[in-house]
Design an enzyme around this catalytic site. Structure first.
Site, PDB file in Angstrom:
ATOM      1  N   GLU A 157     -49.970 -27.502 -12.598  1.00  7.25           N
ATOM      2  CA  GLU A 157     -50.236 -28.622 -11.708  1.00  7.25           C
ATOM      3  C   GLU A 157     -50.405 -29.908 -12.510  1.00  7.25           C
ATOM      4  OE1 GLU A 157     -50.150 -28.112  -8.360  1.00  7.25           O
ATOM      5  OE2 GLU A 157     -49.606 -26.056  -8.906  1.00  7.25           O
ATOM      6  N   LYS A 212     -65.206 -10.798  -5.387  1.00  9.87           N
ATOM      7  CA  LYS A 212     -63.956 -11.499  -5.049  1.00  9.87           C
ATOM      8  C   LYS A 212     -64.035 -12.343  -3.787  1.00  9.87           C
ATOM      9  CE  LYS A 212     -61.309  -9.591  -8.302  1.00  9.87           C
ATOM     10  NZ  LYS A 212     -62.355  -8.766  -8.909  1.00  9.87           N
ATOM     11  N   ASP A 225     -60.351 -12.587 -15.169  1.00 11.08           N
ATOM     12  CA  ASP A 225     -59.732 -12.146 -13.926  1.00 11.08           C
ATOM     13  C   ASP A 225     -59.574 -13.349 -12.993  1.00 11.08           C
ATOM     14  OD1 ASP A 225     -58.968 -10.981 -11.574  1.00 11.08           O
ATOM     15  OD2 ASP A 225     -60.550  -9.473 -11.551  1.00 11.08           O
ATOM     16  N   HIS A 227     -51.484 -40.370 -12.348  1.00 11.40           N
ATOM     17  CA  HIS A 227     -50.915 -39.157 -11.788  1.00 11.40           C
ATOM     18  C   HIS A 227     -49.419 -39.285 -11.555  1.00 11.40           C
ATOM     19  CE1 HIS A 227     -49.702 -36.030  -9.255  1.00 11.40           C
ATOM     20  NE2 HIS A 227     -49.422 -36.883  -8.316  1.00 11.40           N
TER      21      HIS A 227
END
Lengths: 426, 426, 426, 426
Positions: free
Chosen positions: D117, D248, D322, D413
């Site tokens: 990104e 999670k 993870d 940006h």
């Protein structure tokens, strides 16, 4: 008092709750003193009310709120209201019989419910009778504890963490502080939670048979001052309560834990009874449960339930509990399952029942009368009152879901809101 | 009626709310018929209550609940309660003056609050006077709408999606169905939400000056039946309400939207007034706001606020609103900021105020009297009543936070809960 | 770009996404220009990376991250990374066949999953094969829309409410503004939400086949400026995004609505297949569902689900999606029910799938390769990619719950994390 | 392994994590055995991958995913992936210098962030440099603990409550069971929570320097079996994990408590630095904070924060953590305040950082290289890694809010996403 839940109490030599909960030896003397004080205050409370009505200049309203009974009882309310102008009436209905298998064995209750909403009492009554017909529901109070959560703000995280460590290391010493304040309250947990330079301290108390918001406020104040005296690092400012306790608000923190009393109830209901009383089947009620569970979750509610608030508000109001606590109490989990034999299993778990049988509004005439109907006025009864809360809530969940599944209840509702009686047993 | 919020209504020829909201021409005739019915039902309601007391066999409780006034009014409650046994009294205090700059310009209210919790009225009164001293608060009702959310279950997702598309395509036709049912309700939104093989339909209504839970139930029932008649695919089962509406529950769905009335209020308070009335500073109140905002968020509450439930419960109870709705109404956002001039900016936003000035319990004697004190009984007043809700809640947030910052209030509280009066203006 | 989701864009003449999504006619020319630019930037990106490694002085790490391939591809990443120092490798496994009955009829996929967590791919593979054996799952994209939520702050509530009304009244004019900025984005909703003196505006867009966070930022900026030009009352300050959109966060607002794509899938699985493949029964899986649903609710999660995050993170990473979006995408509802025939019904609903097949990282070599395995690279494929997300998530829910019910999977897991292969088909 | 977080492990004689965390004496022998095994498995893993590509028949995709390096490393991944077909590349950028005042004194980091990104790394770099220029941020790990939450279902509530009481009474005995399973894990809490006839048991563990999901699964399995052997009442069924642990998933339960590591950081930034580096003022950043806090709360998110997910996903991916845990880690509290001197106070609190420096993917080549850049590979470093997580997240919050306040960043940006470099230091 709901208010001082969030108020820092400076002078705590004479706790008002102590008076309400004092032991037997002194009560006669207290009654005597109370009577004297009541007489002197009578004129004052009633006279001030009369003066207010003069300014309002509303004769019809005055007649409804400040009638003879409201004048006679004026002094009775002097510890429960300010700027008194009279009383409002709320009608009470009786739901029962409701059979509960709880701590004290099997008890059958008639439950007073105060409400102005048509069909509410009829619905809880239907559920109560179903529970009773199925042999009663099992109820257990699983945990108890009321939190007060002061917050201490420091220059920075480093100091905050040091303070939190100090509290963790010395939490054992703090119950002695509480013992000096109250003979009914007991400190059962001290847990600091750091957020940036803030240290929230979750102080958890047992509160005996009182709902306990006042008690924990005074006790927490004493605990905070004891901590501040000895802490190796001083806060820049602190507040006696900083909104982490769940007071007067539905909170996720409480859902898997406790505030007040965590109480649950369950029951197996044969499919034939479901058919007879609710005019539907266990399968269909489980279908509804799925619908309601997912619907509730998608709307972002706290827990999974139908309408806990209805029964709790009506019971709290009847029995002199703090009705504003419905905001926190009306959360929890309803669960319906189909058994292998195609009967219905139903349970309700309420993590946040805030009830007492001493203190607050429980001693006022109406409340005392309603508690007497339950046989639960006074010390020693708060656990049983929490059991009644759970059982009546279960009755309401069964009845409303039955109605949504069958459609029967609608006819009844229309009749009831017209003031007609029903022929059927629903 | 809280109950039938979740009940499927089959026969809706004569809605009870229609009677309560009928227009002027017919009201005299209705009164006449009403009086006749009341007389015939009188004996019945009172006699049945007496029979219940006989079974209970509790003379003292009977005297407190089923006194002369409760007997005299028995028939009055016949549409609002079942299994009647009498009434409970709740003391009412007056908080004010409370100056509101709202839809109708500036109005100064005296607000009746019913509670048994000491210091509550005093605290709201202090806040009200502060608001008034600062010139009053601005209040606006921002949105209105009450949802009923039926759910239709299909064989599978494919059918569910087809049904949802049908509803989206035909939503325009449905208001005609509602128009046949009620002249006061109006369907303003139809939004299907699919979850697996479930289709929840968020039906949103305007409900005039009624709180409207009954109205939307009957209207939704008619809408559902109209949909079912024409839908190209039929559900395996459906329920008139499936818990997605937020009824009687704090919900995130409502927080950034509306249920009932979304109402906000704000005010600028000079630092000198904060010092005089709350004995603290804007800086310190903003410190508290941070503490309380983060504390609430960490406990997993819905919104950010202090004790909305206290003021709302007391006002709802006084004014014949459905007290169980406190569970949903006591959510929202309180915000305190320090201005560039070091004054205090305070706002309160309530997305879920459920109030009406017609229907429900609003016509009962006590409620009518309290609404008369506000000057807000009857049609045309529900928006102003929602404004009062917001303003009184703001008063409570200011007062409690002031007390937590200064400690002053604690002394007052201790005095008040002992029935003594205070000398200071706090 | 995840960042500029929250960044106010001033100069928006040449949107980078426009280049990535331009139509066929110009793409050859663009490729040509792109190649030239790439060559000139090559040295620079690689040289700078080399310079950074020199300063780091870590030869072994350099060899693993800045190997030949990472040097060769340096310029390729110039629009996707700053301060480049090389690449990390993540192993990819293949789960399938996965049979989906979606918008384009029945398609059988092999799904690339990138992860370093042992047993993850094996588990999703087991679930995929079960779905395929049962005839495939039905999948539907139910809604689409990406929000950008600017906030305008006013002197007070009165001005805020006036501004909100202006926006409501003029929302129809705003799409023309968007049309000038992007040919792929479309404004589909404008909803002002007032909180105190704040007006949040929920601007909702369709974003074509792009995930669209950039697109909605630029478009929202233009919309805001158009509003500001014409509004009758000016804000004291405003921000292009104020955290009400749900960007990069699990939110309740989205759960019953949509962010990105709302997609659901369901399936009926015969009990014999459940037994063969998962070594358990539908009854037991429904028992687990109850356990997990209530457990999740009591922990205060958003929605009801098992481990959406695992499959989504692995698929997003493989296919060049924004992995940070897992924070918002891994919410939704899993539902298991037992049918009348004692088979299993299972559904998964995902309200917040943020995927695109153009723009972002989707054009990078690895991502393009993974999308090619799915046959879903480039324009026209984002809906099908969302369908794959739902189906693979369903596979994961079935497999994990099967494992929790039977215990079979544990043996497999231990073998797998030791690098041994399994003999059984699980 | 994320998966077996929810998997019941039957045979636990040889835990895979034990091998990864064994102490020094045995590691040489283990390496030797490992090398042998790797060689034998090499052909197999690579050959199977080749076979899969043959079936896929996609030459271009194969070239990008299964290149020489992916073939060479095939055996390396054998414990981390199944059905291997190659690797995906993610570009890595370096953000720094980032000065942290933590447990080990002051350390200055260069932080590897993997993302596709645009502008993400540049934004975190800007924030990092600002923090460093202000003297570094203070960071503290406040609590540690990973839960596994099995659930035991009984015939009814009565049995459930009895079982829960048994667990409470015998919780002290259970750590001995864990000691037999793992030398790194330690049971630090056992808390039964009853819901109807369900008993959830919150088993909390310390997991050393491993993230620990596997470890707690195996340990919990042993604990459950020990409980079952001795409990006076047996469950009808039980599951090793029932979704109450927050695994999670963003959960409120964790927000005011801990999962993994609870870590906080704070900093004071002079207004002049805010002006220089962020081109705005502390006042304006506090304005934004209010906007974002209320916006987030109204959308029903867990905590108050801007974009934790961006930095955490990029750091987790680079360092072999993870990535699916971003779903749970990206929650917490950001707080900005204006000081009396009109400087900026900023803090970030993360209750749920799931990181390890041993086990999982941390030993794979790329991850090891990135941990080496931080100097944090291997045992003894997990707390420092959590400190880096907090500090980089703070950097990101400062930078994004600065950009939203000033608009400067937008230009950057746009340049960055076109692959151009910037001239300014922003």
């Amino acid at each position: 008092m709901p208010e001082n839940a969030m108020v820092r109490a400076h002078s705590i030599n004479r706790s008002p709750e102590k008076g309400q909960m004092m032991d037997g030896r002194n009560s006669r003397k207290a009654d005597h003193v109370g009577k004297q004080r009541r007489e002197t205050t009578f004129d004052k409370v009633a006279l001030e009310a009369a003066r207010r009505w003069k300014r309002l200049d509303l004769d019809k309203a005055r007649a409804e709120l400040f009638h003879q009974r409201a004048r006679d009882n004026a002094a009775t309310y002097r510890r429960n209201i300010e700027s008194y102008i009279g009383t409002v009436d709320t009608p009470v209905g009786l739901a029962g019989p409701l059979r509960i298998n709880g701590r004290n064995g099997t008890v059958i209750y008639q439950v007073p419910l105060a409400t102005t909403e048509a069909a509410l009492v009829a619905s809880y009554q239907r559920g109560s009778r179903l529970i009773t017909a199925a042999g009663g529901c099992n109820v257990r109070v699983l945990d108890q504890g009321v939190s007060r959560t002061p917050m201490f703000a420091f220059e920075g995280l480093v100091e905050a963490e040091r303070f939190a460590r100090f509290i963790t290391d010395h939490s054992g010493d703090l119950n002695a502080v509480v013992a000096k304040i109250t003979s009914h309250g007991r400190l059962i947990g001290v847990r600091p939670v750091v957020e940036g330079n803030h240290v929230y301290v979750d102080l958890r108390f047992r509160t005996g048979d009182a709902s306990g918001q006042n008690m924990v406020t005074f006790a927490a104040d004493a605990v905070c001052k004891a901590i501040l005296e000895q802490a190796p690092v001083k806060p820049e400012h602190w507040f006696l309560e900083a909104n982490f306790s769940g007071d007067k608000k539905a909170s996720s923190k409480t859902l898997g834990d406790v505030r007040g009393k965590r109480v649950a109830t369950d029951i197996y209901i044969p499919r034939e009874l479901v058919r007879q009383r609710l005019h539907t089947t266990p399968e269909r009620m489980v279908d509804y449960w799925y619908a309601g569970a997912l619907g509730g979750v998608m709307s972002g509610t706290t827990g999974i339930q139908g309408h806990f608030a209805n029964g709790l508000a009506a019971l709290y109001l009847a029995c002199g509990q703090d009705v504003a606590c419905v905001a926190e109490s009306a959360t929890g989990m309803t669960r319906f399952e189909r058994t292998a034999e195609n009967d219905l299993y139903a349970s309700v778990t309420l993590p946040n029942i805030m009830v007492g049988t001493v203190g607050g509004g429980t001693g006022l005439p109406s409340a005392k009368a309603c508690l007497d109907i339950l046989g639960l006025a006074g010390a020693g009864n708060s656990i049983a009152l929490a059991e009644v809360c759970a059982a009546i809530v279960l009755a309401g969940e069964l009845s409303i879901v039955g109605a949504l599944c069958s459609g029967d209840f609608a006819t009844a509702h229309l009749s009831l809101s017209r003031g007609e009686s029903m022929n059927k047993n629903g």
